[in-house]
Design a protein around this motif. Structure first.
Motif, PDB file in Angstrom:
ATOM      1  N   GLY A  14       0.329  -1.704  -0.378  1.00  0.00           N
ATOM      2  CA  GLY A  14      -0.162   0.064   0.042  1.00  0.00           C
ATOM      3  C   GLY A  14       0.891   1.310   0.003  1.00  0.00           C
ATOM      4  N   GLU A  15      -0.345   2.475  -0.360  1.00  0.00           N
ATOM      5  CA  GLU A  15       0.889   3.255  -0.561  1.00  0.00           C
ATOM      6  C   GLU A  15       0.163   4.912  -0.005  1.00  0.00           C
ATOM      7  N   ARG A  16       1.052   5.185   0.862  1.00  0.00           N
ATOM      8  CA  ARG A  16      -0.084   7.225   1.767  1.00  0.00           C
ATOM      9  C   ARG A  16       1.597   7.776   1.679  1.00  0.00           C
ATOM     10  N   PHE A  35      -3.435  -5.009  -1.937  1.00  0.00           N
ATOM     11  CA  PHE A  35      -3.866  -6.040  -3.028  1.00  0.00           C
ATOM     12  C   PHE A  35      -4.751  -5.984  -3.009  1.00  0.00           C
ATOM     13  N   LYS A  36      -5.448  -4.867  -3.480  1.00  0.00           N
ATOM     14  CA  LYS A  36      -6.859  -4.785  -4.267  1.00  0.00           C
ATOM     15  C   LYS A  36      -6.500  -4.641  -6.005  1.00  0.00           C
ATOM     16  N   ILE A  37      -7.182  -5.574  -6.175  1.00  0.00           N
ATOM     17  CA  ILE A  37      -7.753  -5.607  -7.897  1.00  0.00           C
ATOM     18  C   ILE A  37      -9.191  -5.458  -7.978  1.00  0.00           C
ATOM     19  N   PRO A  38      -8.973  -4.437  -9.370  1.00  0.00           N
ATOM     20  CA  PRO A  38      -8.141  -3.031  -9.789  1.00  0.00           C
ATOM     21  C   PRO A  38      -7.166  -2.756  -8.510  1.00  0.00           C
ATOM     22  N   LYS A  39      -5.745  -1.891  -9.186  1.00  0.00           N
ATOM     23  CA  LYS A  39      -5.430  -1.085  -7.889  1.00  0.00           C
ATOM     24  C   LYS A  39      -6.142   0.716  -7.988  1.00  0.00           C
ATOM     25  N   THR A  40      -5.916   1.181  -6.733  1.00  0.00           N
ATOM     26  CA  THR A  40      -6.932   2.364  -6.690  1.00  0.00           C
ATOM     27  C   THR A  40      -5.891   3.285  -6.020  1.00  0.00           C
ATOM     28  N   PHE A  41      -5.975   4.735  -5.971  1.00  0.00           N
ATOM     29  CA  PHE A  41      -6.051   5.385  -5.661  1.00  0.00           C
ATOM     30  C   PHE A  41      -6.480   6.284  -4.716  1.00  0.00           C
ATOM     31  N   THR A  42      -6.780   7.149  -4.150  1.00  0.00           N
ATOM     32  CA  THR A  42      -7.954   7.485  -3.213  1.00  0.00           C
ATOM     33  C   THR A  42      -6.785   9.304  -3.174  1.00  0.00           C
ATOM     34  N   GLU A  53     -10.649   9.886  -7.132  1.00  0.00           N
ATOM     35  CA  GLU A  53     -10.173   7.801  -7.199  1.00  0.00           C
ATOM     36  C   GLU A  53      -9.966   7.959  -9.223  1.00  0.00           C
ATOM     37  N   ILE A  54      -9.138   7.159  -8.401  1.00  0.00           N
ATOM     38  CA  ILE A  54      -7.754   6.701 -10.264  1.00  0.00           C
ATOM     39  C   ILE A  54      -7.787   5.368  -9.940  1.00  0.00           C
ATOM     40  N   SER A  55      -8.234   4.673 -10.794  1.00  0.00           N
ATOM     41  CA  SER A  55      -8.584   2.715 -10.639  1.00  0.00           C
ATOM     42  C   SER A  55      -7.844   2.816 -11.729  1.00  0.00           C
ATOM     43  N   LYS A  56      -6.562   2.180 -11.677  1.00  0.00           N
ATOM     44  CA  LYS A  56      -6.424   0.626 -13.112  1.00  0.00           C
ATOM     45  C   LYS A  56      -7.027  -0.302 -13.624  1.00  0.00           C
ATOM     46  N   GLU A  57      -7.417   0.252 -15.480  1.00  0.00           N
ATOM     47  CA  GLU A  57      -7.470  -1.767 -15.955  1.00  0.00           C
ATOM     48  C   GLU A  57      -7.544  -2.100 -15.915  1.00  0.00           C
ATOM     49  N   VAL A  58      -7.628  -2.949 -15.770  1.00  0.00           N
ATOM     50  CA  VAL A  58      -7.298  -5.250 -15.471  1.00  0.00           C
ATOM     51  C   VAL A  58      -6.170  -5.417 -16.513  1.00  0.00           C
ATOM     52  N   VAL A 148       0.019  11.504 -10.541  1.00  0.00           N
ATOM     53  CA  VAL A 148      -0.484  10.642  -9.051  1.00  0.00           C
ATOM     54  C   VAL A 148      -0.113   8.777 -10.551  1.00  0.00           C
ATOM     55  N   ALA A 149      -1.226   9.544 -11.347  1.00  0.00           N
ATOM     56  CA  ALA A 149      -1.280   8.072 -12.716  1.00  0.00           C
ATOM     57  C   ALA A 149       0.182   7.521 -12.948  1.00  0.00           C
ATOM     58  N   ILE A 150       0.826   8.631 -13.707  1.00  0.00           N
ATOM     59  CA  ILE A 150       1.150   8.524 -14.577  1.00  0.00           C
ATOM     60  C   ILE A 150       2.336   8.229 -14.201  1.00  0.00           C
ATOM     61  N   ASP A 151       3.000   8.601 -12.955  1.00  0.00           N
ATOM     62  CA  ASP A 151       4.320   8.205 -11.764  1.00  0.00           C
ATOM     63  C   ASP A 151       4.414   7.024 -11.723  1.00  0.00           C
ATOM     64  N   TYR A 152       3.073   6.716 -11.189  1.00  0.00           N
ATOM     65  CA  TYR A 152       2.902   5.157 -10.589  1.00  0.00           C
ATOM     66  C   TYR A 152       3.263   3.888 -11.635  1.00  0.00           C
TER      67      TYR A 152
END
Length: 161
Positions: A14-16, A35-42, A53-58, A148-152
């Protein structure tokens, strides 16, 4: 105009991390799923209200994220297949990227070619650290979410090579 300093701390479990303004005061809190699918950032503001909320498409060949802003707007950011440098496109947004995304030195421009924000990676840091300058305050939440999304994605690719 506002400037932010982003020091991301991606790690297994997890990231904080906080995003601070140019005066060193916390403006945003970012929490990544564990450990959540899809990976999300809030992303939350200082008052604890959710900003996005940012959700990575699986099941995609290249990374693709859905970004849902608290005002109800949503859009997609997706990486394009290129051989020389990384490129990203936005769906439903009306912005484009100009510059070097791989090194996190780029500008966001609107459809009138006006610079909305500049993102510059700082060198010689142990963690991913960059400065985000937003020229129109109304775009701050959006630009922070994009970064946040691009850097991830860039962090995942640097770890795999």
């Amino acid at each position: 105009m506002k400037s932010y300093l982003v020091k991301q701390k991606f790690r297994l479990g997890g990231e904080r991390f906080d995003i601070k303004n140019d005066l060193g005061m916390v403006e945003y809190h970012v929490e990544g799923s564990f450990f959540k699918i899809p990976k999300t950032f809030t992303i939350y503001d200082v008052a604890g209200e959710q900003v996005s909320e940012i959700s990575k498409e699986v099941l995609t060949f290249l990374p693709r994220f859905k970004i849902q802003l608290s005002n109800g707007d949503s859009f997609y950011i997706r990486k394009k297949l290129t051989f020389w440098k990384d490129k990203y496109e936005f769906d439903n947004l009306g912005l484009r990227i100009e510059g070097n995304v791989w090194d996190l030195n780029f500008k966001l421009l609107d459809n009138r070619d006006q610079v909305i924000a500049e993102i510059t990676k700082e060198l010689f840091h142990l963690t991913s650290t960059y400065t985000v300058t937003v020229y129109e305050d109304s775009y701050a939440d959006l630009v922070i979410s994009l970064c946040v999304a691009i850097d991830y994605v860039e962090m995942l690719e640097s770890q795999s090579s």
